[in-house]
Every structure is written in C-alpha cells, then in structure tokens.
Scaffold this active site. Structure first.
Site, mmCIF file in Angstrom:
data_model
loop_
_atom_site.group_PDB
_atom_site.id
_atom_site.type_symbol
_atom_site.label_atom_id
_atom_site.label_comp_id
_atom_site.label_asym_id
_atom_site.label_seq_id
_atom_site.Cartn_x
_atom_site.Cartn_y
_atom_site.Cartn_z
ATOM 1 N N HIS A 115 -12.282 -40.375 -1.030
ATOM 2 C CA HIS A 115 -11.939 -41.548 -0.230
ATOM 3 C C HIS A 115 -13.173 -42.277 0.278
ATOM 4 O O HIS A 115 -13.208 -43.501 0.327
ATOM 5 C CB HIS A 115 -11.075 -41.121 0.964
ATOM 6 C CG HIS A 115 -10.655 -42.267 1.828
ATOM 7 N ND1 HIS A 115 -11.399 -42.711 2.900
ATOM 8 C CD2 HIS A 115 -9.565 -43.077 1.754
ATOM 9 C CE1 HIS A 115 -10.779 -43.738 3.450
ATOM 10 N NE2 HIS A 115 -9.672 -43.979 2.790
ATOM 11 N N HIS A 140 -0.495 -38.557 -0.665
ATOM 12 C CA HIS A 140 -1.678 -39.281 -0.215
ATOM 13 C C HIS A 140 -2.917 -38.384 -0.262
ATOM 14 O O HIS A 140 -3.029 -37.437 0.510
ATOM 15 C CB HIS A 140 -1.428 -39.747 1.222
ATOM 16 C CG HIS A 140 -2.544 -40.525 1.835
ATOM 17 N ND1 HIS A 140 -3.260 -40.066 2.921
ATOM 18 C CD2 HIS A 140 -3.060 -41.727 1.513
ATOM 19 C CE1 HIS A 140 -4.157 -40.960 3.259
ATOM 20 N NE2 HIS A 140 -4.076 -41.976 2.428
HETATM 21 O O1 G3P Z 1 -3.883 -46.249 -0.779
HETATM 22 C C1 G3P Z 1 -2.886 -46.167 0.165
HETATM 23 C C2 G3P Z 1 -3.515 -45.623 1.366
HETATM 24 O O2 G3P Z 1 -4.139 -44.453 0.939
HETATM 25 C C3 G3P Z 1 -4.500 -46.580 1.925
HETATM 26 O O3 G3P Z 1 -5.316 -46.013 2.855
HETATM 27 O O4 G3P Z 1 -7.612 -45.573 3.504
HETATM 28 O O5 G3P Z 1 -6.125 -43.703 2.845
HETATM 29 O O6 G3P Z 1 -6.991 -45.257 1.130
HETATM 30 P P1 G3P Z 1 -6.571 -45.087 2.557
HETATM 31 CA CA CA Z 2 -5.874 -44.624 -0.821
#
Ligand code: G3P
Ligand code: CA
Length: 319
Positions: free
Chosen positions: A88, A46
């Site tokens: 992000h 992530h």
């Molecule tokens: O994309 C999966 C997860 O990363 C969603 O949450 O806010 O970290 O993009 P975010």
């Molecule tokens: Ca994401």
C-alpha cells in the site's frame, strides 16, 4: 425447480465439494460490470484478510480466499529493478523493518518544515525487499513474512478468486520512468488473464487516478472492467459519474460518502457502486463490522465493498 434440475444442482455441488473446489463462489465474470440491484453482493478482501494477517502479503491473500473472498485486492508499487510489488505504501517504515536492515539507505524529505528520513520502495530491488520482515508490524507470529511480487500473488490467487489490483502512485512512477499501466497489462497478458473463458480469475482494475484508468482504457478498452475510486469527502457528482462512464465500469466512493440516492443515481447510469473500507479495527456505530457492511449492502444498495474482515461479510438470500 424440477427434480432433474435439483439433481443436476446437487451433483455439481457434490463434484465441486469432492474436488475441494470453490467454483460456485467465484464471482461471475460480469460481476460489477453492470449493476444488478438485488443480485449477488461482491466481497473484496482489502489488502487480503488484513485484519488477521499482514496486509498485502501471501498469508493475508490466502486467508481471504479461505474466508470466501470473491476478489482479493492488491495495492501495487514498483521496485528499483522495475517489478510490480504488492504494497500500500510507497514508504516502507510502517509495515517493515527497512530502517533496521538498510539504516543508511534513506532519502531526506521535508515534512511540515522538518527534515525526515524516508525509505521509498522504488529505491530497493526485489532481492533487497525480500530481505525485509513485512509481518511483525501486525503480530510477532508473522515475523519473516516477505513482500510478494504481484506475480507471486497471481500464482497464489489464480483459479481461486478474482484479482483486484490498484495502481498506486502512477504519476510518481511515471516521473521515475515507469509506465505502470503498461506493466500491469503486460503481467495480465503474460498470465493469460485476458482470456474471457478464464472464469475462475476475473480481473478488475482500480485507481484513485483518473489518468491512470484512462491509460488502462486506452490500452485494453473494455477487456477488463475498471473502478474509479474517490477520496474521502469527495462524493461523486452527476458530472463525475457521466465522465467516469466513458472509461470505467464502477464508482468507488468512501463509505461516508455513500447514500441510497447516490447508489440509485449510479445504477441508473449503469455504474456499479463499490465502497470502502470496512474493518473490525475501526469503531462502528452499527455495533459490529458485519452490521455495518449489511447496512451499506442491503439498506443503501451498494454492489460490493472492500473489507479487512472477509469472514464477517454478510451473505443474505441470493447474495
Ligand atoms: O482501493 C480501495 C481502498 O483500498 C482504497 O483505500 O488507501 O486502502 O488503498 P486504500
Ligand atoms: Ca487499495
């Protein structure tokens, strides 16, 4: 396994080890395209190994691969000069020193009736963004870490793991005159990543935006698989899953919305389940992030998950 098969396995493993190659760890190209309950679980880093290195930067992506990620996630934004960037947030003060470097380049916005200053990424060129420090927000030892373009991320990851890009704010960028989905497809095509023989670098495209994934689908059909994310507290209904099946391959509920029943329903409809986000930095009732991931993968049956801690991903037999 007979002796000949055993020797063949050993010699391919030895060859891979000798070449410093991770080929056995690459996700199969069809991973998550059709659910395989009981099959190999898929590890998506992530924003990279973001528990240990600054999120969505090359050090985080590189570490994720070294920690065994099948796929490395990149959240995508767009610069003023129309380049896909990894990041992000559309607003940059959380992860960079932009307010120090460009103190006058803010835009005023109203938040809960108060006027606040915002530094939107789309108001800055790549050359300007490259002047910023995207590392110190995590740890001073990462001072000077730059924001990568998506191309730079691809150059780092290609051949070592899969790519898992997310279109962030596609409607916002549409209003600014950018066709984000076309840009993503153009970059993948330019990199030859539409070649189905390219097993080393599978690509999975994700978004919270259904229209964005439908636009991707209209552009490329099933050439690349797609993941429909859902916001926290928005569990997928039967109807949503049936609709998702029309243009995507997998559903992405937040972990608190995952149940064994949901996973079974999704699998029965031919959809894989990819849940998020697992982090050692968040308190867990399971005692550790590894135990928490184990529960979602092996008790509830999720096929894959996003984690900030790729090194804690629990591999069990056949997974
Ligand atoms: O994309 C999966 C997860 O990363 C969603 O949450 O806010 O970290 O993009 P975010
Ligand atoms: Ca994401």
């Amino acid at each position: 396994m007979n002796r000949r098969e055993f020797l063949a396995l050993m010699s391919s493993a030895a060859l891979a080890a000798a070449m410093g190659c991770r080929s056995q760890q690459h996700p199969p190209r069809d991973a998550l395209i059709t659910p395989k309950p009981g099959g190999r679980k898929i590890l998506i880093a992530h924003r990279g190994a973001s528990a240990y290195a600054p999120e969505n930067t090359l050090p985080a992506y590189d570490l994720a691969i070294k920690q065994g990620a099948d796929y490395v996630e990149q959240d995508l934004q767009i610069s003023k000069d129309g380049v896909l960037m990894c990041g992000h947030d559309v607003e940059l003060t959380r992860v960079s020193n932009i307010a120090d470097v460009f103190p006058d380049r803010f835009t005023e916005a109203k938040v809960k009736g108060k006027t606040v200053r915002k530094w939107w990424i789309y108001n800055f060129t790549v050359a300007e963004l490259k002047q910023l420090d995207f590392g110190s927000h995590l740890d001073p030892k990462f001072k000077g870490t730059q924001i990568p373009t998506w191309q730079e991320a691809i150059d780092l990851i290609r051949g070592r793991a899969g790519l898992f890009p997310e279109t962030k704010g596609p409607e916002l960028y549409g209003k600014l005159g950018f066709n984000m989905e076309q840009m993503v497809v153009d970059v993948l095509n330019r990199n030859g990543l539409n070649d189905k023989s390219n097993h080393a670098t599978p690509v999975f495209i994700q978004s919270f935006s259904r229209p964005s994934l439908e636009r991707v689908n209209a552009l490329i059909g099933s050439r690349w698989p797609k993941l429909q994310l859902a916001l926290v507290g928005k569990p997928f209904t039967d109807e949503m899953m049936d609709e998702t099946k029309q243009y995507a391959t997998a559903i992405g509920p937040a972990k608190n919305d995952v149940t064994a029943a949901l996973v079974q329903k999704a699998h029965a409809k031919g959809l894989s389940v990819v849940t998020w986000t697992f982090s050692s930095r968040e308190p867990s009732q399971y005692g550790s992030v590894a135990n928490e991931m184990r529960h979602y993968l092996y008790d509830l049956g999720a096929d894959a998950l996003f984690t900030n801690n790729p090194d804690q991903f629990p591999r069990e037999a056949n997974s």
